[in-house]
Write an enzyme that holds these catalytic residues in place. Structure first.
Site, short mmCIF file in Angstrom:
data_model
loop_
_atom_site.label_atom_id
_atom_site.label_comp_id
_atom_site.label_asym_id
_atom_site.label_seq_id
_atom_site.Cartn_x
_atom_site.Cartn_y
_atom_site.Cartn_z
N ASP A 141 0.72 7.04 2.62
CA ASP A 141 0.16 6.15 3.64
C ASP A 141 -0.32 6.96 4.84
O ASP A 141 -0.32 6.48 5.97
CB ASP A 141 1.22 5.13 4.07
N LYS A 144 -6.23 9.47 4.67
CA LYS A 144 -6.70 9.04 3.34
C LYS A 144 -7.34 10.20 2.57
O LYS A 144 -7.29 10.22 1.35
CB LYS A 144 -7.67 7.87 3.48
N ASP A 169 -1.07 3.40 -0.47
CA ASP A 169 -1.62 2.31 0.33
C ASP A 169 -3.11 2.55 0.60
O ASP A 169 -3.58 3.69 0.52
CB ASP A 169 -0.86 2.22 1.67
N ASN A 170 -3.85 1.50 0.91
CA ASN A 170 -5.23 1.59 1.42
C ASN A 170 -6.25 2.18 0.45
O ASN A 170 -7.21 2.83 0.88
CB ASN A 170 -5.27 2.43 2.71
N GLU A 199 -3.48 -5.25 5.80
CA GLU A 199 -2.39 -5.87 6.57
C GLU A 199 -2.92 -6.83 7.64
O GLU A 199 -3.84 -6.53 8.38
CB GLU A 199 -1.51 -4.79 7.23
#
Ligand SMILES: Nc1ncc2ncn(CCCCCNC(=O)c3cc(-c4ccc(F)cc4)cc(O)c3O)c2n1
Ligand SMILES: [Mg+2]
Length: 214
Positions: A141, A144, A169-170, A199
């Site tokens: 997380d 990126k 995540d993401n 989120e």
């Protein structure tokens, strides 16, 4: 000078959450981010998917890349069996300072080791710093564009074993296209996408769960 968003989030936890109660810390942060100020915690919707994967893996050793305010750190640690350790890496000293206080407020400090520094520098030191052989579970997380180089580094440092679980995540927003392409096409991984939302918003995002096949 004006307080920072993480400091305002910490103040909300100290004011509204029950000390020693991880669930109330989690709920307080989610309420704050939904009704006061958005912040880049994994959040309640993706957090429920994170919870289910952590419970399924029930890891003895776990690594989190990118602590931020410690929201997912608390989510993961509250589900870990006694005697297990979650190592979480945070690059930004101001975020780390807030995360330490949120972790302490939740009462989970004995299960968590927060280390300040860049993942690229710290991953090669995991064996020497913590006597870790391999990680059962890794939550990505952080930056990126570091997801792909860091899992390659985990492979090179032999910190993954047959069956290690990576949860990222993401993968849609902000997006990690090179990472996704790698884990979905490499014969060394079995990958699965969990569709969700960014989120506290209606924007699509999701988590990618990848099993290292050795
Ligand atoms: N190498 C290394 N080692 C260790 C480290 N520790 C921290 N870092 C740096 C990490 C800095 C934060 C990373 N997280 C995000 O950027 C993030 C962003 C959004 C987002 C934002 C705006 C939008 F409009 C939409 C979505 C949402 C998310 O859920 C995110 O997680 C490290 N790096
Ligand atoms: Mg995130």
């Amino acid at each position: 000078t004006r307080s920072t968003r993480p400091q305002r989030l910490l103040r909300a936890v100290q004011k509204k959450a029950i000390k020693g109660d991880p669930q109330s810390v989690i709920s307080t942060i989610d309420y704050f981010c939904r009704h006061s100020e958005w912040a880049m915690n994994v959040g309640d919707e993706k957090g429920a998917i994170l919870d289910s994967v952590v419970c399924e893996v029930s890891p003895s050793t776990a690594l989190e890349l990118g602590t931020y305010c410690g929201y997912s750190t608390v989510r993961i640690a509250r589900l870990l069996p006694p005697g297990t350790k979650l190592i979480t890496l945070e690059f930004n000293p101001d975020y780390a300072a807030v995360a330490r206080q949120i972790i302490e407020y939740s009462g989970l400090q004995d299960k968590i080791c927060l280390v300040e520094g860049a993942s690229g520098d710290l991953i090669p030191k995991m064996q020497e710093l913590f006597g870790i052989k391999t990680f059962d579970f890794v939550f990505l997380d952080h930056w990126k564009d570091r997801y792909l180089p860091d899992i390659k580094l985990l492979e090179e440092c032999q910190l993954l074993r047959k069956g290690s679980i990576l949860l990222a995540d993401n993968v849609i927003c902000p997006g990690t296209p090179d990472y996704l392409e790698y884990v979905r096409n490499s014969p060394r991984y079995e990958s699965k996408y969990f569709k969700s939302h960014l989120e506290y918003t209606k924007v699509e995002d999701g988590l990618e769960k990848s099993v290292f096949l050795g």
